[in-house]
Design an enzyme around this catalytic site. Sequence first.
Site, mmCIF file in Angstrom:
data_model
loop_
_atom_site.group_PDB
_atom_site.id
_atom_site.type_symbol
_atom_site.label_atom_id
_atom_site.label_comp_id
_atom_site.label_asym_id
_atom_site.label_seq_id
_atom_site.Cartn_x
_atom_site.Cartn_y
_atom_site.Cartn_z
ATOM 1 N N SER A 77 58.536 86.604 64.788
ATOM 2 C CA SER A 77 59.946 86.448 64.450
ATOM 3 C C SER A 77 60.045 85.541 63.229
ATOM 4 C CB SER A 77 60.667 85.782 65.629
ATOM 5 O OG SER A 77 61.961 85.347 65.246
ATOM 6 N N TYR A 93 61.377 79.625 72.871
ATOM 7 C CA TYR A 93 61.248 80.948 72.230
ATOM 8 C C TYR A 93 60.624 80.790 70.843
ATOM 9 C CZ TYR A 93 62.398 85.404 70.039
ATOM 10 O OH TYR A 93 62.308 86.598 69.367
#
Length: 247
Positions: free
Chosen positions: A137, A150
């Site tokens: 990401s 995360y």
Amino acid sequence: MKTTGNTILIAGGTSGIGLALARRLHEAGNKVIVAGRRRRLLDEIAAEHGIEGELLDVTDESSIRRLFETVTAEHPQLNAVIAVAGIMRFEQVLDRDSLDIAERTVATNVLGPIRLVHAFAPFLTRQPDAAILTVTSGLAYVPLAGAPTYSATKAAVHAYTEALREQLRDTSVQVIEIAPPLVRTDLNGEATNNDRAMPLDEYVDETMRLLESQPDAAQILVDRVKPMRFAEADGTYDKVFAALAGR
Ligand SMILES: NC(=O)c1ccc[n+]([C@@H]2O[C@H](COP(=O)([O-])OP(=O)(O)OC[C@H]3O[C@@H](n4cnc5c(N)ncnc54)[C@H](OP(=O)(O)O)[C@@H]3O)[C@@H](O)[C@H]2O)c1
């Protein structure tokens, strides 16, 4: 990696980016198998798109082992695995239940791909032309304060992918990191399914173009993720970090 003629397992392909990639890769002339926990979606994908599905929970080692046995027995030509499965939840460290979120996030996003690699890498090294793709990401490069675990899991998978590529350097297995920006999916409810997020079709179009035009790429970076990917090198890290944190 070549973008046609592969047999590709997409671990985490029942929705969002994984499913969109599955559909494009299927249309591009690859045999695609998707895996995930939601049987109803696996059945719908098989009926609507003719893409085969297998049940998988990446937090369960035995489920990964079963998937490996089934897929390699039914598709001995399997030559690519894309580890897409992931979850994203906001956490507030002062909240009691945030530790549970953090632990589930690590189990899915970090242990999941690591277990998949351990299960499939030895098999893939015996194929003449193989690939392992991980999905990180932009948040691997500039963390989002509201999603600390995360963000940390994606940074961990980035580091793991770099080291894995080096370890498999002299094998037939190419190791590729796909680092998406914010993309419009149901990953984190309205936090990802909103107008600021890149439309899923546009994201997958650009990703497929990059895979086709850069067969030796170590990372697949669409333009929208580059400000995050290169923030540290560009000297904009503090600014991007603060903007993400909403100040
Ligand atoms: N959307 C974004 O903005 C964005 C940005 C950067 C990176 N990413 C990454 O892209 C990947 C895909 O996310 P998405 O946005 O496409 O969201 P999504 O639609 O929620 O997709 C997540 C996928 O992971 C699977 N999954 C989750 N937990 C699993 C488990 N324990 N075992 C097996 N499969 C599991 C889900 O399938 P089941 O529920 O059926 O198991 C689903 O297919 C994730 O790794 C995410 O971190 C997304």
